[in-house]
Write an enzyme that holds these catalytic residues in place. Structure first.
Site, PDB file in Angstrom:
ATOM      1  N   THR A 107    -135.288   5.828  89.782  1.00 58.95           N
ATOM      2  CA  THR A 107    -136.188   6.559  88.869  1.00 58.95           C
ATOM      3  C   THR A 107    -135.520   6.543  87.493  1.00 58.95           C
ATOM      4  OG1 THR A 107    -135.095   8.714  89.149  1.00 58.95           O
ATOM      5  CG2 THR A 107    -136.830   8.138  90.738  1.00 58.95           C
ATOM      6  N   HIS A 108    -136.361   6.462  86.462  1.00 59.63           N
ATOM      7  CA  HIS A 108    -135.809   6.425  85.101  1.00 59.63           C
ATOM      8  C   HIS A 108    -136.684   7.289  84.194  1.00 59.63           C
ATOM      9  CE1 HIS A 108    -133.546   4.892  81.695  1.00 59.63           C
ATOM     10  NE2 HIS A 108    -134.681   4.647  81.083  1.00 59.63           N
TER      11      HIS A 108
HETATM   12  C1  GRF Z   1    -133.244  11.936  85.967  1.00 57.76           C
HETATM   13  O1  GRF Z   1    -134.141  12.014  84.860  1.00 57.76           O
HETATM   14  C2  GRF Z   1    -132.930  10.490  86.258  1.00 57.76           C
HETATM   15  O2  GRF Z   1    -134.034   9.612  86.109  1.00 57.76           O
HETATM   16  C3  GRF Z   1    -131.896  10.212  85.195  1.00 57.76           C
HETATM   17  O3  GRF Z   1    -131.072  11.371  85.173  1.00 57.76           O
HETATM   18  C4  GRF Z   1    -131.869  12.473  85.615  1.00 57.76           C
HETATM   19  C5  GRF Z   1    -131.186  13.037  86.839  1.00 57.76           C
HETATM   20  O4  GRF Z   1    -131.508  14.364  86.928  1.00 57.76           O
HETATM   21  N1  GRF Z   1    -131.121   9.026  85.504  1.00 57.76           N
HETATM   22  P1  GRF Z   1    -131.064  15.163  88.271  1.00 57.76           P
HETATM   23  O5  GRF Z   1    -129.610  14.823  88.525  1.00 57.76           O
HETATM   24  O6  GRF Z   1    -131.954  14.679  89.367  1.00 57.76           O
HETATM   25  O7  GRF Z   1    -131.296  16.606  87.905  1.00 57.76           O
END
Ligand code: GRF
Length: 188
Positions: A107-108
């Site tokens: 996810t990004h």
């Molecule tokens: C998410 O937005 C992910 O896509 C990015 O960092 C964030 C991680 O948030 N790489 P968390 O650790 O799930 O709270």
């Protein structure tokens, strides 16, 4: 459908998946949650949920190749259908990608291919885009590259900071990840 989740941070996206599984809204078995560093919020959340956890700490290995090999072997030991990067902040190597070809999801917090990398939210805000969002994709050996599975748009507000925008994106990101996992789990 069995998954291994990989985290590096607070694990709030992972928590949404844990909660959806616990509520019976997502037919997925979280075989384990792994991290690349100690004391992550994601591993703490997984432990609190009674899930199996592991750490393949980047600093414990002589070089990236050794770390990558150890991570690959550890993930393979759970025989997952998918490995899901949920805020995992390391680029995995060819051995990992080969082992999970087409089944490593990421996810990004931006609308790829725009704003890849570790600061997608900051970069989008700095560029001045009016709409950004989040992406779930099949990860390949690049940085946030690979076939896109799903995206959601998030409006940028005039008073947004990186943090406020990222929190709004993460609300969408969690739902999107659960939608994608539910779709994959429903497939024969
Ligand atoms: C998410 O937005 C992910 O896509 C990015 O960092 C964030 C991680 O948030 N790489 P968390 O650790 O799930 O709270």
């Amino acid at each position: 459908m069995r998954i291994v989740a990989l985290v590096s941070g607070t694990g709030s996206n992972l928590q949404a998946v844990i909660d959806a599984v616990a509520a019976g809204d997502l037919d997925v078995e979280i075989a384990a949650v792994g991290a690349d560093r100690p004391n992550t919020g994601g591993v703490q959340r997984a432990s609190a949920a009674g899930l199996d956890t592991f750490e393949v700490n980047f600093r414990d290995y002589a070089d990236r190749a050794e770390w990558n090999h150890a991570l690959t072997q550890k993930c393979l030991s759970y025989a997952p259908d998918y490995v899901v990067s949920s805020g995992f902040m390391r680029i995995v190597g060819e051995e990992f990608i080969a082992a999970f070809d087409g089944t490593y999801l990421n996810t990004h917090p931006a609308l790829l291919p725009s704003f890849p990398g570790a600061h997608g939210v900051r970069d989008a805000l700095a560029y001045g885009v009016k709409v950004t969002g989040c992406t779930v994709h099949v990860a390949d050996a690049g940085v946030d590259t690979g076939p896109i599975l799903a995206q959601r748009a998030v409006d940028v507000r005039k008073d947004d900071t990186e943090e406020s925008l990222h929190e709004r994106i993460k609300v969408q990101e969690r739902e999107l990840l659960i939608e994608v996992l539910a779709d994959l789990a429903s497939r024969p």
